[in-house]
Every structure is written in structure tokens, then in C-alpha cells.
Scaffold this active site. Sequence first.
Site, PDB file in Angstrom:
ATOM      1  N   GLU A 184     -33.101  20.154   8.013  1.00  0.00           N
ATOM      2  CA  GLU A 184     -33.312  18.774   7.628  1.00  0.00           C
ATOM      3  C   GLU A 184     -31.981  18.050   7.575  1.00  0.00           C
ATOM      4  O   GLU A 184     -31.900  16.856   7.798  1.00  0.00           O
ATOM      5  CB  GLU A 184     -33.995  18.702   6.258  1.00  0.00           C
ATOM      6  CG  GLU A 184     -35.483  18.919   6.341  1.00  0.00           C
ATOM      7  CD  GLU A 184     -36.142  18.677   5.009  1.00  0.00           C
ATOM      8  OE1 GLU A 184     -35.422  18.521   4.009  1.00  0.00           O
ATOM      9  OE2 GLU A 184     -37.367  18.633   4.965  1.00  0.00           O
ATOM     10  N   ALA A 203     -32.891  12.977  -0.767  1.00  0.00           N
ATOM     11  CA  ALA A 203     -32.109  13.349  -1.942  1.00  0.00           C
ATOM     12  C   ALA A 203     -31.446  12.144  -2.589  1.00  0.00           C
ATOM     13  O   ALA A 203     -31.375  12.039  -3.818  1.00  0.00           O
ATOM     14  CB  ALA A 203     -31.065  14.389  -1.543  1.00  0.00           C
ATOM     15  N   HIS A 243     -39.946  13.937  -2.340  1.00  0.00           N
ATOM     16  CA  HIS A 243     -38.683  13.978  -1.596  1.00  0.00           C
ATOM     17  C   HIS A 243     -38.252  15.409  -1.318  1.00  0.00           C
ATOM     18  O   HIS A 243     -38.667  16.358  -1.992  1.00  0.00           O
ATOM     19  CB  HIS A 243     -37.576  13.247  -2.372  1.00  0.00           C
ATOM     20  CG  HIS A 243     -36.947  14.070  -3.460  1.00  0.00           C
ATOM     21  ND1 HIS A 243     -35.857  14.902  -3.240  1.00  0.00           N
ATOM     22  CD2 HIS A 243     -37.248  14.190  -4.781  1.00  0.00           C
ATOM     23  CE1 HIS A 243     -35.520  15.490  -4.374  1.00  0.00           C
ATOM     24  NE2 HIS A 243     -36.338  15.082  -5.324  1.00  0.00           N
ATOM     25  N   CYS A 244     -37.423  15.557  -0.299  1.00  0.00           N
ATOM     26  CA  CYS A 244     -36.731  16.811  -0.021  1.00  0.00           C
ATOM     27  C   CYS A 244     -35.277  16.446   0.237  1.00  0.00           C
ATOM     28  O   CYS A 244     -34.758  15.528  -0.395  1.00  0.00           O
ATOM     29  CB  CYS A 244     -37.377  17.565   1.130  1.00  0.00           C
ATOM     30  SG  CYS A 244     -37.672  16.584   2.618  1.00  0.00           S
ATOM     31  N   LEU A 245     -34.598  17.135   1.133  1.00  0.00           N
ATOM     32  CA  LEU A 245     -33.197  16.808   1.395  1.00  0.00           C
ATOM     33  C   LEU A 245     -33.072  15.534   2.223  1.00  0.00           C
ATOM     34  O   LEU A 245     -32.426  14.569   1.816  1.00  0.00           O
ATOM     35  CB  LEU A 245     -32.508  17.972   2.110  1.00  0.00           C
ATOM     36  CG  LEU A 245     -31.056  17.729   2.539  1.00  0.00           C
ATOM     37  CD1 LEU A 245     -30.174  17.522   1.313  1.00  0.00           C
ATOM     38  CD2 LEU A 245     -30.547  18.895   3.369  1.00  0.00           C
TER      39      LEU A 245
END
EC number: 3.1.3.16
Length: 411
Positions: free
Chosen positions: A197, A228, A301-303
Site C-alpha cells: 500500500e 493514515a 482506514h489503513c496505511l
Amino acid sequence: MPETEHETCSKEWLQSQLRSLDSKDLILLDCRGSHEYSESHIRGAVNLCIPSIVLRRLAVGKIDLASTIKSPELKQRIQSGYKLCWFILYNGEGVPGQNQEIAGAGSLAVAMDSIISILHRRLKQDGCRVVALQDGFNNFRQAFPEWCEDDNQTHSKEIESSRNVQTDQLMGLRSLRISTTQSDSACSSSAESSDCESSSHHHHHHSHHNYNEAPVEIIPGLLFLGNATHSCDSEALKKYNIKYVLNVTPDLPNKFKESGDIKYLQIPITDHYSQDLAIHFPDAIQFIEEARSASSVVLVHCLAGVSRSVTVTLAYLMHTRGLSLNDAFAMVRDRKPDVSPNFHFMQQLLSFESQLRLRPGSRFSCSCIAPDCNCMQTTGFMATHLANATGVSPDSGIEFDRWTPSDTGLK
């Protein structure tokens, strides 16, 4: 053995080759659905049940066959003997026509939108030796049942395989963009994580800069997708009334947890091939539903906000709105064009879609966009799934560059 210009082979020829010492030079690809394959298939065959959004990429040459293979052993066989082995393609009923000469690309005597025709054409274009089983699996099984494996045999092998490394399934996708351009600190701390990602985030930052300036509202008044940076932006959280944050990473902090103003759920998943995101779908869906019941808004959310968080969002849309994977993906991409889910997470979503279809009452018809619509109610299936959550382990964390839902009717 059939001549290279021939398209089809008979069940008798295939059986003779399976009995010969050269059977190791055969690669059997079962082009039926995964459910049919699990019930019974030709011994040694692997299931090539490709989502239509991936099949199109294979058809136009954006990925190769080896890219869809999960088993390292089979992938090595294909890569080392790509133009030496015989590829045997088969479906349930067989293909029309016998030993027809190939006059050019796309002349396979089966429907042009079928998996077999696309595979045959692609392999021929690559200079491979490939034939389709004219008689189909059903006739082959009737004639040579001893060369077929039933569901119990397959299940036993899967149990045995799962005791070691799960490498017996198809559907792995090798990287189409393998290099990362951000610092290591931006990636997951897992030593084995490919977590690309970060690479995708860098790529889309340049190609679609405006997509990352603020979290993207997927369901008005309920769900935002972000990265993030968004999860640490107190002003953005306040602006959009975000009181719930679903953190789909193992190591990004829940920055405002101690304040008590925001409720968090953390799913410790990387983009590594060993990760099983599907097993967390029930908790994630329940968490988002809790936010909806509280008339609040959730940030998923993620990275980079393009893979893991997108996968969770797709699962939520599929379950609560009854959308197919293609339709859910199209809906999300329409709002956030830089989405780029990990291939194996997409495969888990495909399995999740199958589970939803198999459970009575699990499908819905939702045309509204309101977060409080009646069609977004948890069903009996979800209650059961919450109690017995299972999933399919993926086998790749390599980022896929861009997913495109089918608009050609490929299935």
C-alpha cells in the site's frame, strides 16, 4: 497427442496421457465454478475460477497466467515449462467442434466471453501448447471415474495441506508494481509483509493527488474511507462528525483513543500473503453497524486507504446492501478512483459473495443511499457468521495496480 493446430482433445486421449509417464507435462485447468470443482474434478487439476474483473485483464494481456497461480510449485512448473507442457482446459459440458484449425487469434470454437476461450487464445498467443477437452468433465467422469476426485478426497487433501503451508489453491497475483518508494517506516513493521500500500500510496499521490487531501465519503452520513494521515487529523474527524474509527493495520496508532471521544476497532492485518482479512468481516460490519445505530460516522482506514480499508468497505456494502462484488467495487471506485485492493483480499471477497448467495435471506435489494435504510439490517446469516467466523487465507500481499469491474458480461 493432438497436433498443435488442433483446439480440442478427446476424453480418451486425456486419459491415456494421464496414465503415461509424461503426465507431469500436463497442466489441467478446471474452468468451472469453485463449488463444482470442490464436488469433483479430474485428478491433479487446479481450479481457475477467475473474477470477471481479473479475467478482462488476462484477456487484454495486462497480466499473465502465472500471475493467477497461488501454488509456488505449480507456478514454477508453468514458468519453467510454459511452452513445453500441454495445457488442458475443461468445463462441465465440453466445447463444440472437433479438432478445428486455428485460423487466427480468437478462433476457438467456444463462446468468446468464456474463460476457456480467453485462456486458449491467450496461451496460443504466447506460443503455448493448449487444447480444450471436447467432451467436458461430466462425460470424462462418466467414462473414467477413477481419474476423478470427489469432495471427500479433496477435503482430506485440503486438511492435510492446511497443516503445512496453504499453497494448494489457485488465485494468487504476482506484483504488477513491486518497488516501494516510501521509507520503510511508512510500511508495516512485519518483517515478512510486502504491504505495498505504501507503493500504491506514493503512486496515487502523484497520479490522483486530490484523492488524498481528505477522507472520501462512501455512504453519506455513515462511512468515510481514508488513510493514515486522515486518522490523525483531528480537524477532519470533527468536521465530518467521525466518532468511530476502524483501523485496518497492525501498527498504526489509535491516536485519539485515550481522549474517549472516538471509539476504535483495530484489525491487525498487513498485506502479506499469510493474512486472512475475511475472518474479520463480521466484527468490522458489526462495528460499522454500531456507528450507524448511534447516528455517528465511521472512518475506515489503513496505511494508504486503497487496499485493506477498501476491502472491509466492500464487504460491508455487499452484506448490507446485497451488492455483487463488481457492483460494490464500482460504487466505491466511483467515489474514490484510486482504490487498488490486494488481489487476494478480492478473492476473499469473492468467497464472501458466494457465502452470501448460499444463505437464504442474506441478499437484499437496496437502491437508496441513506445510512438508516431498512435494507441495511443484519440478518440471521450474519448472526451465525459472527459466531462462527471463517475465511480463506490469501497468498499475496503484492499490490495490484488497478481493478476494473466487468462491463462486458464476463462471468
